[in-house]
Design an enzyme around this catalytic site. Structure first.
Site, PDB file in Angstrom:
ATOM      1  N   ASP A   1     -35.017 -60.654  37.895  1.00 27.08           N
ATOM      2  CA  ASP A   1     -32.967 -61.492  37.494  1.00 27.08           C
ATOM      3  C   ASP A   1     -32.888 -61.571  38.898  1.00 27.08           C
ATOM      4  O   ASP A   1     -31.400 -62.404  38.917  1.00 27.08           O
ATOM      5  CB  ASP A   1     -32.449 -61.697  36.305  1.00 27.08           C
ATOM      6  CG  ASP A   1     -33.465 -61.984  34.935  1.00 27.08           C
ATOM      7  OD1 ASP A   1     -34.698 -62.504  35.077  1.00 27.08           O
ATOM      8  OD2 ASP A   1     -32.672 -61.120  33.726  1.00 27.08           O
TER       9      ASP A   1
ATOM     10  N   ASN B   1     -39.698 -67.189  38.691  1.00 24.33           N
ATOM     11  CA  ASN B   1     -39.446 -66.950  37.238  1.00 24.33           C
ATOM     12  C   ASN B   1     -38.587 -67.865  36.995  1.00 24.33           C
ATOM     13  O   ASN B   1     -37.674 -68.259  38.410  1.00 24.33           O
ATOM     14  CB  ASN B   1     -38.879 -65.815  37.705  1.00 24.33           C
ATOM     15  CG  ASN B   1     -38.778 -65.211  36.286  1.00 24.33           C
ATOM     16  OD1 ASN B   1     -38.778 -65.570  34.930  1.00 24.33           O
ATOM     17  ND2 ASN B   1     -37.122 -65.020  35.712  1.00 24.33           N
TER      18      ASN B   1
ATOM     19  N   LEU C   1     -42.248 -55.882  35.540  1.00 21.95           N
ATOM     20  CA  LEU C   1     -42.953 -55.937  36.817  1.00 21.95           C
ATOM     21  C   LEU C   1     -42.712 -55.048  38.251  1.00 21.95           C
ATOM     22  O   LEU C   1     -41.393 -54.368  38.567  1.00 21.95           O
ATOM     23  CB  LEU C   1     -43.640 -57.032  37.358  1.00 21.95           C
ATOM     24  CG  LEU C   1     -43.773 -57.808  36.288  1.00 21.95           C
ATOM     25  CD1 LEU C   1     -44.165 -59.505  37.208  1.00 21.95           C
ATOM     26  CD2 LEU C   1     -45.279 -57.667  36.301  1.00 21.95           C
TER      27      LEU C   1
ATOM     28  N   ASN D   1     -41.580 -73.764  28.523  1.00 21.77           N
ATOM     29  CA  ASN D   1     -41.613 -74.128  29.766  1.00 21.77           C
ATOM     30  C   ASN D   1     -43.438 -74.217  30.391  1.00 21.77           C
ATOM     31  O   ASN D   1     -43.391 -74.687  31.385  1.00 21.77           O
ATOM     32  CB  ASN D   1     -40.765 -73.033  30.518  1.00 21.77           C
ATOM     33  CG  ASN D   1     -39.723 -72.921  30.399  1.00 21.77           C
ATOM     34  OD1 ASN D   1     -38.912 -73.783  31.143  1.00 21.77           O
ATOM     35  ND2 ASN D   1     -39.035 -72.242  30.198  1.00 21.77           N
TER      36      ASN D   1
ATOM     37  N   GLU E   1     -34.383 -76.527  31.519  1.00 20.32           N
ATOM     38  CA  GLU E   1     -35.294 -75.729  32.238  1.00 20.32           C
ATOM     39  C   GLU E   1     -36.805 -76.737  32.170  1.00 20.32           C
ATOM     40  O   GLU E   1     -37.409 -76.046  33.407  1.00 20.32           O
ATOM     41  CB  GLU E   1     -35.710 -74.360  31.544  1.00 20.32           C
ATOM     42  CG  GLU E   1     -34.636 -73.744  30.341  1.00 20.32           C
ATOM     43  CD  GLU E   1     -35.305 -72.037  30.155  1.00 20.32           C
ATOM     44  OE1 GLU E   1     -36.426 -71.488  30.097  1.00 20.32           O
ATOM     45  OE2 GLU E   1     -34.584 -72.014  29.229  1.00 20.32           O
TER      46      GLU E   1
ATOM     47  N   ARG F   1     -47.889 -48.840  32.447  1.00 22.10           N
ATOM     48  CA  ARG F   1     -47.784 -50.051  34.102  1.00 22.10           C
ATOM     49  C   ARG F   1     -48.516 -50.982  34.769  1.00 22.10           C
ATOM     50  O   ARG F   1     -49.336 -51.714  35.180  1.00 22.10           O
ATOM     51  CB  ARG F   1     -46.193 -50.232  34.611  1.00 22.10           C
ATOM     52  CG  ARG F   1     -45.638 -51.281  33.403  1.00 22.10           C
ATOM     53  CD  ARG F   1     -43.542 -51.156  34.129  1.00 22.10           C
ATOM     54  NE  ARG F   1     -42.718 -50.358  33.101  1.00 22.10           N
ATOM     55  CZ  ARG F   1     -42.632 -51.767  32.281  1.00 22.10           C
ATOM     56  NH1 ARG F   1     -42.813 -53.109  32.244  1.00 22.10           N
ATOM     57  NH2 ARG F   1     -42.056 -51.426  31.229  1.00 22.10           N
TER      58      ARG F   1
ATOM     59  N   HIS G   1     -34.795 -67.471  34.439  1.00 22.35           N
ATOM     60  CA  HIS G   1     -33.849 -67.125  33.453  1.00 22.35           C
ATOM     61  C   HIS G   1     -32.990 -68.224  33.247  1.00 22.35           C
ATOM     62  O   HIS G   1     -32.660 -68.948  33.944  1.00 22.35           O
ATOM     63  CB  HIS G   1     -33.406 -66.288  34.450  1.00 22.35           C
ATOM     64  CG  HIS G   1     -32.633 -65.896  33.910  1.00 22.35           C
ATOM     65  ND1 HIS G   1     -33.169 -64.373  32.909  1.00 22.35           N
ATOM     66  CD2 HIS G   1     -31.216 -65.748  34.093  1.00 22.35           C
ATOM     67  CE1 HIS G   1     -31.067 -63.967  32.450  1.00 22.35           C
ATOM     68  NE2 HIS G   1     -30.935 -64.889  32.832  1.00 22.35           N
TER      69      HIS G   1
END
Ligand code: GRF
Length: 211
Positions: free
Chosen positions: A147, A109, A95, A16, A176, A67, A111
Site C-alpha cells: 500500500d 492497486n 507480492l 472493481n 472506488e 511465494r 486501496h
C-alpha cells in the site's frame, strides 16, 4: 490508438474489476481487459469476468511450495497473453519485491483509504476509530512496501454521522468504481510519468483528486 492490454488480479467479488470491464467496453477507452486471474477458485469475480466474455484463470497459491513459485506461474500467465499493465483489484496476496520490480510502473492497486493514511486491513474501522471526517480510496503504482507507491487518483467521501464500517465501506466502494477506471485510463493513455517516486499526470504532480 492501440489499446493497452490489461490483466486484472482478484481474490474476491470483483466489483472493481467489473468497473474496469465496464469502462473498457467503451470504444474510446485506452485499455482492454484481456485476462482476469484469481489466486483462489472461489473468487466471485471469476464468474462475472467470464460472463463478460473475458478469459479467466485460477492460479491457486496453495498449490505452490512458496511465494516465488506462485509468482513465477502468475508472471508466465500474464506474459502468455501479452499483458502490458496489471491491475490489482482486491488481490489479497502480498507480492515479493522481485515480482513487483518486474512490473514496476506497469502495475497499479486500489486501496480503500486516503493513503498514506491507513495502509493494510480494516481501513474503515480504523478511520472511524480515529475520528476521521474524510475517508476515501487511492489508486497507486505498486511498490514492494504494501500500500505504498506513487499516487495516481484519490477519491474523497465524507464520513457521516451514524456510519459504521459497512456503511462507510459501501460509500467508499462507489468512489472506488469511479477512481479505478480513471486511473487506469491515465496510465494506459501514457499521461503518467514517474519522477522521484511521484506520479506526474500531464506533467503535474499527482494524485488527481475526485470529490
Ligand atoms: C476494495 O475495497 C479494494 O479497495 C480493496 O479490496 C476491495 C475489493 O473489492 N483492495 P472488490 O472485490 O473489487 O469488490
Amino acid at each position: 490508438m492501440a489499446r493497452r492490454r490489461v490483466a486484472v488480479l482478484i481474490s474476491g467479488r470483483g466489483s472493481n474489476m467489473q468497473a474496469l470491464i465496464d469502462a473498457a467496453a467503451r470504444p474510446d477507452y485506452p485499455a482492454e481487459i484481456v485476462r482476469v486471474v484469481a489466486n483462489v477458485p472461489e473468487a466471485g469475480g471469476l464468474a462475472r469476468a467470464a460472463a463478460a466474455g473475458i478469459a479467466t484463470e485460477t492460479i491457486d497459491h496453495r498449490k505452490f511450495p512458496d511465494r516465488p513459485a506462485f509468482e513465477a506461474a502468475l508472471d508466465a500467465s500474464l506474459r502468455a497473453c501479452d499483458t502490458e499493465l496489471v491491475c490489482l483489484a482486491g488481490f489479497m496476496r502480498l507480492l515479493t519485491p522481485g515480482f513487483v520490480e518486474a512490473w514496476r510502473d506497469r502495475m497499479i492497486n486500489i486501496h480503500p483509504s486516503l493513503l498514506p493514511k491507513f495502509p493494510g486491513l480494516d481501513t474503515h474501522a480504523r478511520a472511524l476509530q480515529a475520528g476521521e471526517r474524510l475517508a476515501g480510496c487511492t489508486v497507486h503504482f505498486v511498490r514492494p512496501v504494501m500500500d505504498s507507491g506513487p499516487l495516481l487518483v484519490q477519491a474523497e467521501v465524507p464520513v457521516e454521522p451514524g456510519d459504521d464500517e459497512h456503511r462507510l465501506a459501501a460509500r467508499v466502494l462507489q468512489a472506488e468504481h469511479r477512481a479505478y477506471p480513471l486511473a487506469l485510463a491515465l496510465v494506459a493513455s501514457g499521461r503518467v510519468q514517474v519522477a522521484g517516486e511521484q506520479a506526474l499526470i500531464d506533467g503535474q504532480p499527482g494524485p488527481i483528486r475526485l470529490h
